[in-house]
Motif scaffolding. Structure first.
Motif: not given
Lengths: 347, 347
Positions: A52-78
């Motif tokens: 997928i990495n190789a493919r995504s460099l050409s087609t843009r699609d990585s089929f990979h999405i990021g989920v950002f989760i708040p932390q207990t405090e900056p630099g802390g655990s999720l």
């Protein structure tokens, strides 16, 4: 690397169509075990590795999405101590997997904009939970990375967003208590930040009190982080003040659960001595004793909608941004009692 | 894409060393905010995008590790209802982030070997939780992808592994009850599979009974999935059988919590009418009433160790495989009572 082995080679080797090979590799369609066996054997034999990495460099699609989760405090655990995050992540991962996407999870670095991370990781899009307008996180939108915000109020520019009406949720909880004769109602919440969900819920609580002519006192309001220990601490503080309240509206179930424990340890019975209503309807709330009455939000649906909206945005980058607001209801269990007559008792 | 902008350009523009720029981008070292600001400004100005995907194609290292989490059933959602997974994932993500790695999470496809997924996603390594020997998952080792197994007993070939001594844990729990005068002890567990953690805990339970001359009866043993609802169901089954037990050893806290709820709903008081001991020491167990006595495993430490071991394996692929076994203790709260005299009461 065997760069020359393609899906077509696998198809030829096994006598099935390239579409079938593709379905098997994506897991998008149910294919018979027998066919799968043949295809996997050919993959093994020809040493085919779909990159997928190789493919995504050409087609843009990585089929990979990021989920950002708040932390207990900056630099802390999720913030997984609040089971809300486990429940929503489970729904996000399931929906994403069903649609052929994989999940990348991360906290938000204090310095690192998600914009960089998304490009470094070649993410197709991002779901960000609990972002505040003042965090600078939203510089990401300039990057053109598809984005869905969950539980955020960011008014400056249009975003795809899924949330509930937190003001209404706070109102519902307080109204539920008021309708059962409670007048002196404490409010336990996470830290209140401008345009944050906790602030909205607090405003809903105030509106309900005002509508019903119940007193609002600043001493009724207790804010801390959102975890069990803070629920314990807020309840102990409330007991220490000797302010006569008959009920607590907690703006998160984990606060309600911690508070219930502290009340119980102090010899107060729920709901006979003090009533509690929570917020979220985490799975656990129906398995504690007494069962927690709470404002139910559809956590799994929130996760599913976020993924659907993100994939729509990935496929149609130019489409209109929209906000989807999910329903709220009160689930009544055993933690709130109805006060008889007009004599309210308190702690 | 500005392919020609490199870290050296950023360093030149800002007057700091390339190492400093690299530290800032990796988040591996604490750098002053002022320097960070300058560097990020230059990154913005020169439109530099450090692409890990592009880099990883040449250097192999993606700083991306996969975490495979069991599903409720094949193709189902991840097992986050059992808060064990949220707690361990939180520890894994935190430790990985601290060391400059990002996390990819996934269920395990029934057909798709993680070996393919790891290569498709260019993962540096994999942490797999709760793998059974008979699943075929372990064909992955042939791929040379660094791997750490968590909570797995796979004897056929050497792996890096972190686990507890589940047999001893099952023994500890039953022994705790026996030492308090209980003789008729039910055992609630997840499905018992060959060489799985549930089977090991069961064997520990049997050993403790045998050692103390307490009766073992097949009707004492109840197995289902590991979630709250199954705890409820097993407790109802037990009540229905009218088998006189005075205590339950539950091989997972979520089973114990569900069971406690069902007993309580049936009018049985804990621990006066029936005692319960759990397994895991999930955070929630100290916030329910009565507090759950349980076998404590160090969940956060398990996650941290798994990451440390994986990164060691990534850096030194040829190093000796090893298994690390973490300690267990019983945390006593209020859900187990001591039976007086030799007259054991039951349900």
């Amino acid at each position: 690397m065997q760069k020359n082995v393609t899906i077509a080679d696998i198809a030829r080797e096994t006598g099935v169509s390239t579409a079938t090979v593709s379905y098997i590799l994506n897991g998008k369609k149910s294919i018979s075990s027998k066919t799968k066996e043949k295809v996997f054997a050919a993959i093994e034999k020809l040493d085919y590795v779909p990159s997928i990495n190789a493919r995504s460099l050409s087609t843009r699609d990585s089929f990979h999405i990021g989920v950002f989760i708040p932390q207990t405090e900056p630099g802390g655990s999720l913030m997984f101590e609040n089971m809300f995050y486990g429940e929503i992540l489970s729904a996000i991962e399931y929906e994403a997997r069903t649609q052929g996407y994989h999940i990348f999870i991360s906290g938000r670095g204090v310095d690192e904009s998600c914009f960089y991370l998304a490009r470094r990781r070649n993410l197709d899009g991002i779901i960000a939970i609990g972002v505040y307008q003042d965090e600078g996180f939203l510089s990401i939108e300039d990057s053109g990375v598809p984005l869905v915000l969950v539980d955020s109020y960011c008014n400056e520019s249009p975003h795809n967003a899924v949330r509930i009406d937190d003001h209404y949720g706070g109102y519902l909880a307080a109204r539920f208590l008021l309708d059962r004769g409670h007048r002196n109602i404490a409010f336990f919440s996470g830290r209140q930040r401008d345009n944050g969900v906790m602030q909205k819920r607090f405003e809903g609580y105030r509106q309900a009190l005002a509508e019903q002519g119940a007193p609002f006192r600043q001493e009724f309001v207790f804010s801390q982080n959102v975890d069990f220990d803070d629920g314990v601490m807020l309840a102990r503080k409330l007991i220490g003040t000797h302010i006569p309240v008959s009920a607590v509206s907690a703006a998160a179930d984990v606060l309600a659960i911690g508070a219930a424990k502290a009340f119980s340890d102090a010899g107060l019975r729920i709901p006979q001595d003090i009533s509690i209503i929570g917020f979220d309807d985490l799975r656990i709330t129906q398995y504690i004793t007494p069962g927690l009455t709470t404002v139910r939000q559809e956590i799994a649906l929130k996760g599913k909608k976020a993924v659907e909206m993100l994939i729509e945005n990935i496929r149609q980058p130019a489409s209109q941004k929209r906000t989807e607001i999910l329903p709220l209801t009160v689930v009544e269990r055993e933690s709130v009692r109805t006060l008889e007559g007009s004599n309210q008792e308190g702690l």
